[in-house]
Scaffold this active site. Structure first.
Site, mmCIF file in Angstrom:
data_model
loop_
_atom_site.group_PDB
_atom_site.id
_atom_site.type_symbol
_atom_site.label_atom_id
_atom_site.label_comp_id
_atom_site.label_asym_id
_atom_site.label_seq_id
_atom_site.Cartn_x
_atom_site.Cartn_y
_atom_site.Cartn_z
ATOM 1 N N TRP A 21 -39.142 -18.428 -51.375
ATOM 2 C CA TRP A 21 -39.602 -18.375 -49.987
ATOM 3 C C TRP A 21 -38.453 -18.688 -49.027
ATOM 4 O O TRP A 21 -37.747 -19.677 -49.186
ATOM 5 C CB TRP A 21 -40.746 -19.375 -49.792
ATOM 6 C CG TRP A 21 -41.313 -19.422 -48.417
ATOM 7 C CD1 TRP A 21 -41.576 -18.377 -47.588
ATOM 8 C CD2 TRP A 21 -41.734 -20.599 -47.711
ATOM 9 N NE1 TRP A 21 -42.130 -18.821 -46.403
ATOM 10 C CE2 TRP A 21 -42.227 -20.183 -46.454
ATOM 11 C CE3 TRP A 21 -41.733 -21.961 -48.024
ATOM 12 C CZ2 TRP A 21 -42.726 -21.081 -45.512
ATOM 13 C CZ3 TRP A 21 -42.230 -22.851 -47.082
ATOM 14 C CH2 TRP A 21 -42.724 -22.417 -45.837
ATOM 15 N N ASP A 49 -41.190 -18.573 -58.999
ATOM 16 C CA ASP A 49 -42.284 -18.266 -58.072
ATOM 17 C C ASP A 49 -41.811 -17.366 -56.943
ATOM 18 O O ASP A 49 -40.730 -17.563 -56.380
ATOM 19 C CB ASP A 49 -42.838 -19.566 -57.479
ATOM 20 C CG ASP A 49 -43.953 -19.305 -56.474
ATOM 21 O OD1 ASP A 49 -45.094 -19.066 -56.914
ATOM 22 O OD2 ASP A 49 -43.664 -19.300 -55.257
ATOM 23 N N TYR A 54 -42.993 -12.113 -49.250
ATOM 24 C CA TYR A 54 -41.659 -12.644 -48.981
ATOM 25 C C TYR A 54 -40.706 -11.476 -48.740
ATOM 26 O O TYR A 54 -40.324 -10.758 -49.662
ATOM 27 C CB TYR A 54 -41.154 -13.502 -50.139
ATOM 28 C CG TYR A 54 -41.962 -14.761 -50.409
ATOM 29 C CD1 TYR A 54 -42.893 -15.233 -49.483
ATOM 30 C CD2 TYR A 54 -41.793 -15.478 -51.588
ATOM 31 C CE1 TYR A 54 -43.628 -16.387 -49.735
ATOM 32 C CE2 TYR A 54 -42.523 -16.635 -51.847
ATOM 33 C CZ TYR A 54 -43.446 -17.082 -50.912
ATOM 34 O OH TYR A 54 -44.173 -18.216 -51.168
ATOM 35 N N SER A 151 -53.744 -20.596 -53.864
ATOM 36 C CA SER A 151 -52.750 -21.357 -53.125
ATOM 37 C C SER A 151 -53.347 -21.861 -51.820
ATOM 38 O O SER A 151 -53.928 -21.077 -51.054
ATOM 39 C CB SER A 151 -51.519 -20.488 -52.836
ATOM 40 O OG SER A 151 -50.568 -21.182 -52.049
ATOM 41 N N SER A 206 -42.568 -26.883 -51.270
ATOM 42 C CA SER A 206 -41.912 -27.701 -50.240
ATOM 43 C C SER A 206 -41.851 -29.177 -50.629
ATOM 44 O O SER A 206 -42.146 -30.053 -49.814
ATOM 45 C CB SER A 206 -42.621 -27.541 -48.887
ATOM 46 O OG SER A 206 -41.808 -27.973 -47.826
ATOM 47 N N LEU A 208 -39.379 -31.051 -50.954
ATOM 48 C CA LEU A 208 -38.345 -31.763 -50.190
ATOM 49 C C LEU A 208 -38.536 -31.567 -48.687
ATOM 50 O O LEU A 208 -37.614 -31.812 -47.906
ATOM 51 C CB LEU A 208 -36.949 -31.289 -50.615
ATOM 52 C CG LEU A 208 -36.614 -31.483 -52.093
ATOM 53 C CD1 LEU A 208 -35.212 -30.978 -52.389
ATOM 54 C CD2 LEU A 208 -36.766 -32.945 -52.497
ATOM 55 N N ALA A 209 -39.754 -31.146 -48.302
ATOM 56 C CA ALA A 209 -40.086 -30.977 -46.882
ATOM 57 C C ALA A 209 -39.034 -30.132 -46.175
ATOM 58 O O ALA A 209 -38.510 -30.498 -45.126
ATOM 59 C CB ALA A 209 -40.247 -32.331 -46.198
ATOM 60 N N ARG A 228 -30.427 -25.399 -42.614
ATOM 61 C CA ARG A 228 -31.591 -24.543 -42.431
ATOM 62 C C ARG A 228 -32.269 -24.828 -41.096
ATOM 63 O O ARG A 228 -32.787 -23.922 -40.444
ATOM 64 C CB ARG A 228 -32.585 -24.755 -43.580
ATOM 65 C CG ARG A 228 -33.859 -23.933 -43.457
ATOM 66 C CD ARG A 228 -34.788 -24.123 -44.634
ATOM 67 N NE ARG A 228 -34.256 -23.538 -45.853
ATOM 68 C CZ ARG A 228 -34.934 -23.451 -46.989
ATOM 69 N NH1 ARG A 228 -36.159 -23.920 -47.064
ATOM 70 N NH2 ARG A 228 -34.389 -22.904 -48.057
ATOM 71 N N GLN A 290 -27.251 -26.994 -56.079
ATOM 72 C CA GLN A 290 -28.507 -27.642 -55.690
ATOM 73 C C GLN A 290 -29.486 -27.660 -56.856
ATOM 74 O O GLN A 290 -30.221 -28.627 -57.044
ATOM 75 C CB GLN A 290 -29.111 -26.916 -54.484
ATOM 76 C CG GLN A 290 -28.283 -27.044 -53.221
ATOM 77 C CD GLN A 290 -28.765 -26.134 -52.108
ATOM 78 O OE1 GLN A 290 -29.369 -25.095 -52.352
ATOM 79 N NE2 GLN A 290 -28.498 -26.536 -50.872
#
Length: 324
Positions: A21, A49, A54, A151, A206, A208-209, A228, A290
């Site tokens: 995403w 995923d 997307y 979802s 998400s 890690l928000a 970002r 990462q």
């Protein structure tokens, strides 16, 4: 890497998954995307995923291209449908027509014979739930998908779907994919208990928000130019986190992580994986490094005292409801 069953199914997926995403097919060039996917696979991540929406299918194409060199049995691909894929009235939602057509379209873009996990990206109030569930069951019968999931469905919607499935002897929905992290915890009240009761695992996104829980954003300071949050094409999902009290608490969490000898990202992921109802947490990555950092979280065990300290820090954030 460690693996968990997805709900009560026999499917085993890595405790961390890689998502696409806002990254693959969009803000990250294809070669970098391939490098991240290959690094994830190399480190034992087997859950990947994506979704048809997307970048209007581009993310599926990038993922399929990256994975084609590996044995099909060695990875699990999850994709989703619901959001518009065209201008027509039937180019969206969870009708039988749209489900059948988009499954075929996703298979073509991914270059696969079957999809491991096919998910309803959101709930569709305009379509009878029975229609949606029968269509998913038929796709399983046809061998086009192996399992079905949802979802961001509410506890009531999950419970209703489970009831219909049992009454009609349909193959069970095995997963729900909600947002979940230290700052957004709505699923703990009802969604997690209801899902567990009905044999469904959580595939959380998400974790890690959107980068807030990496600690790189500081209170009362400008957003880093290369972050970002400074990217206008994707930062709409991050802006709600930018409150001084939130960022101040995040810095306290960052200090706690440093005391433990881990990064805040690793602490945040380990905190999520502490819960047995979580099957996997989906991380994003714009650099292979990462991925390497994040996978170390699966080996971190947080004791009662650390969890208590985290709760005390999070309690300092008042009236925070980013998107609900």
């Amino acid at each position: 890497m460690k693996y968990r069953r997805l709900g009560n199914s026999g499917l085993k997926i890595s405790e961390l998954g890689l998502g696409s995403w806002l990254t693959y097919g969009k803000s990250v060039n294809n070669q970098t995307a391939y490098d991240c996917i290959h690094k994830a696979y190399e480190l034992g991540i087997n859950f990947f995923d994506t979704a048809n929406a997307y970048e209007n299918g581009r993310a599926e194409e990038v993922l399929g291209e990256a994975l084609k060199e590996y044995p099909r049995s060695s990875y699990v691909v999850a994709t989703k449908l619901f959001f518009p894929m065209g201008p027509g009235p039937n180019d969206r939602g969870l009708s039988r027509k749209h489900i059948m057509e988009q499954c075929d379209a996703s298979l073509k873009r991914l270059g696969l014979d079957y999809i491991d996990l096919y998910q309803c990206h959101r709930f569709d109030p305009e379509v009878p739930m029975e229609e949606t569930l029968y269509a998913l069951d038929d796709l399983v019968r046809q061998g086009k998908i192996l399992y079905a999931g949802v979802s961001e469905w509410s506890a009531a919607q999950i419970e209703k779907a489970a009831g219909i499935g049992k009454a009609c002897q349909l193959r069970p929905i095995i997963s729900n994919q909600p947002i979940y992290n230290m700052l957004e915890r709505y699923i703990e009240r009802e969604v997690l208990p209801v899902s567990t009761e009905n044999g469904m695992g959580q595939i959380v996104f998400s974790p890690l928000a959107q980068g807030i829980l990496t600690g790189k954003y500081k209170p009362n300071t400008e957003k880093p130019a290369d972050s970002r949050a400074a990217n206008d094409s994707v930062n709409f999902v991050i802006n709600s986190y930018f409150r001084d009290d939130v960022l101040t608490s995040v810095q306290k969490l960052n200090s706690l992580a440093a005391e433990l000898g881990v990064t805040l990202s690793q602490l945040s992921l380990a905190w999520i994986l502490r819960h047995p109802g979580i099957s996997t947490a989906i991380v994003g990555a714009s650099k292979p490094q990462q991925v390497e950092e994040n996978v170390k979280a699966v080996d971190i065990n947080l004791d009662h005292e650390v969890l208590k300290e985290i709760e005390l820090i999070l309690e300092e954030i008042k009236d925070f409801a980013p998107r609900r």
